[in-house]
Structure formats: C-alpha cells, structure tokens
Design an enzyme around this catalytic site. Sequence first.
Site, short mmCIF file in Angstrom:
data_model
loop_
_atom_site.label_atom_id
_atom_site.label_comp_id
_atom_site.label_asym_id
_atom_site.label_seq_id
_atom_site.Cartn_x
_atom_site.Cartn_y
_atom_site.Cartn_z
N GLY A 153 -56.37 -60.00 37.81
CA GLY A 153 -55.74 -61.37 37.27
C GLY A 153 -55.18 -62.00 38.48
O GLY A 153 -54.73 -61.38 39.52
N GLN A 161 -50.65 -67.90 43.49
CA GLN A 161 -50.73 -66.75 44.29
C GLN A 161 -51.72 -67.06 45.60
O GLN A 161 -51.66 -66.37 46.81
CB GLN A 161 -51.29 -65.69 43.54
CG GLN A 161 -50.45 -65.21 42.62
CD GLN A 161 -50.78 -64.03 41.99
OE1 GLN A 161 -51.75 -64.09 41.03
NE2 GLN A 161 -50.56 -62.79 42.27
N CYS A 215 -48.51 -56.46 40.77
CA CYS A 215 -48.60 -57.83 41.16
C CYS A 215 -49.46 -58.07 42.53
O CYS A 215 -48.52 -57.30 43.36
CB CYS A 215 -47.68 -58.77 40.73
SG CYS A 215 -48.06 -60.42 41.43
N LEU A 216 -50.59 -58.57 42.87
CA LEU A 216 -50.92 -58.65 44.18
C LEU A 216 -49.87 -59.22 45.27
O LEU A 216 -50.11 -59.30 46.13
CB LEU A 216 -52.26 -59.53 44.12
CG LEU A 216 -53.51 -58.67 43.35
CD1 LEU A 216 -54.65 -59.73 43.43
CD2 LEU A 216 -53.63 -57.38 43.98
N HIS A 244 -48.62 -62.09 32.20
CA HIS A 244 -48.49 -61.95 33.57
C HIS A 244 -48.71 -63.17 34.35
O HIS A 244 -48.20 -63.84 35.13
CB HIS A 244 -48.90 -60.60 34.10
CG HIS A 244 -48.77 -60.54 35.42
ND1 HIS A 244 -48.03 -59.36 35.98
CD2 HIS A 244 -49.19 -61.11 36.52
CE1 HIS A 244 -48.02 -59.30 37.23
NE2 HIS A 244 -48.73 -60.49 37.72
N GLU A 245 -50.06 -63.70 33.98
CA GLU A 245 -50.55 -64.79 34.76
C GLU A 245 -49.99 -66.13 34.54
O GLU A 245 -49.76 -66.98 35.25
CB GLU A 245 -52.19 -64.76 34.50
CG GLU A 245 -53.03 -63.50 34.99
CD GLU A 245 -52.58 -63.19 36.40
OE1 GLU A 245 -52.02 -63.88 37.33
OE2 GLU A 245 -52.56 -61.91 36.66
N HIS A 248 -46.77 -66.62 36.05
CA HIS A 248 -46.88 -67.18 37.44
C HIS A 248 -46.98 -68.83 37.48
O HIS A 248 -46.48 -69.23 38.42
CB HIS A 248 -48.23 -66.76 37.96
CG HIS A 248 -48.32 -65.27 38.96
ND1 HIS A 248 -47.43 -65.09 39.85
CD2 HIS A 248 -48.97 -64.22 38.43
CE1 HIS A 248 -47.68 -63.95 40.32
NE2 HIS A 248 -48.70 -63.22 39.48
NI NI Z 1 -49.42 -61.38 39.36
#
Ligand code: NI
Length: 174
Positions: A46, A51, A99-100, A141-142, A145
């Site tokens: 995701g 991000q 998370c990236l 999670h997304e 963000h």
């Molecule tokens: Ni993330």
Amino acid sequence: MAIRNILTYPEKSLMQPSAKVESIDEEIRTLIADMGETMFDAPGVGLAAPQVGVNKRVIVYDFHAGNPDDDGLAHEFKALINPEIIDASGSIISEKEACLSVVDFSADVKRYETVVVKALDMEGKPLEFRADGILSVIMQHEIDHLDGILFINRISVLKRTLYKKKLAKELKTN
Ligand code: NI
C-alpha cells in the site's frame, strides 16, 4: 510512469493532513500510475500520496495482498480517491506492521478487524466496500497517512521512544 522518491520519517509533510481531491485530472492520473509503480518497486502492499510528497487524499494498494491463492499473479493495484472509513468493528493485532516511510522498524498494532470504506475510483465513480483482515489493516494504515498519522503513532510511547532513539543513532552514524 515513473518511480517517485518515498519520503521517510521524520519528514514533516508526512505528519500533515492531506487535502481532498477536487477533480480527477491528468495530474492525479499520473500520480496514481506513478504510485502504483513506486509501491511495487519498493516493494510494498500500500502507498499513500503524502509518502511521495503529494498531500492529497489518494491511496493505492496491492489488489492481491493477503490472498495466498493469488500468489504468482501479475502485479495489480487499485487506487482510491478521498477514501473514508464509514464503519469499523472488531479488533485484531496487526503483527509486525511496517511502513515504507518508517525505515527498519515494525511493531504490532491494534486495528479494527473489519472496516467499511467509501471512496471514489479512478473514474470518479463512488464506491463502498467492506474489508477484513489484511485488507482492513491496509485501509486503516493508508487512510491514516492521509490524516498525517503513522503506525508509530498507534503504538506505546515506550516503543515509539525506542524507535526514535534508534533512528537518531542511525542518522548520526550515516
Ligand atoms: Ni505506510
């Protein structure tokens, strides 16, 4: 299509709420295509627009995430514009959530087991669906963000402090 640079904590813009998308134009379509490519390149399941440095309410996710039957299928992703959680129930522990944008760290996070998501698709058509398990975690999670919330904001203060110390040490040695 292009792979975009993924911002990482403690980048300030990751902590800011994102603006609603008012019209789905060429810029948004290019953003979505790039986000899909960036997510699979990372690789991740995701990715949210903030991000990649765009504070707009857009997320992409791996269509096959959490479905072992789909292993080996071609990469496919879906995009959601202005997604919202309109209902949530149950509770699960999302194990080793990562998370990236939070490098070299994972933690167990308490999440809703089921969520109902309302959004627009890439064509601007309204849609509503129910997500369970891994997909439910990805949605929470997304969408977090988009509100400037990272999963490290949803763990204990102690664990978060340990992560910040570790990161500070790494930034010093690099
Ligand atoms: Ni993330």
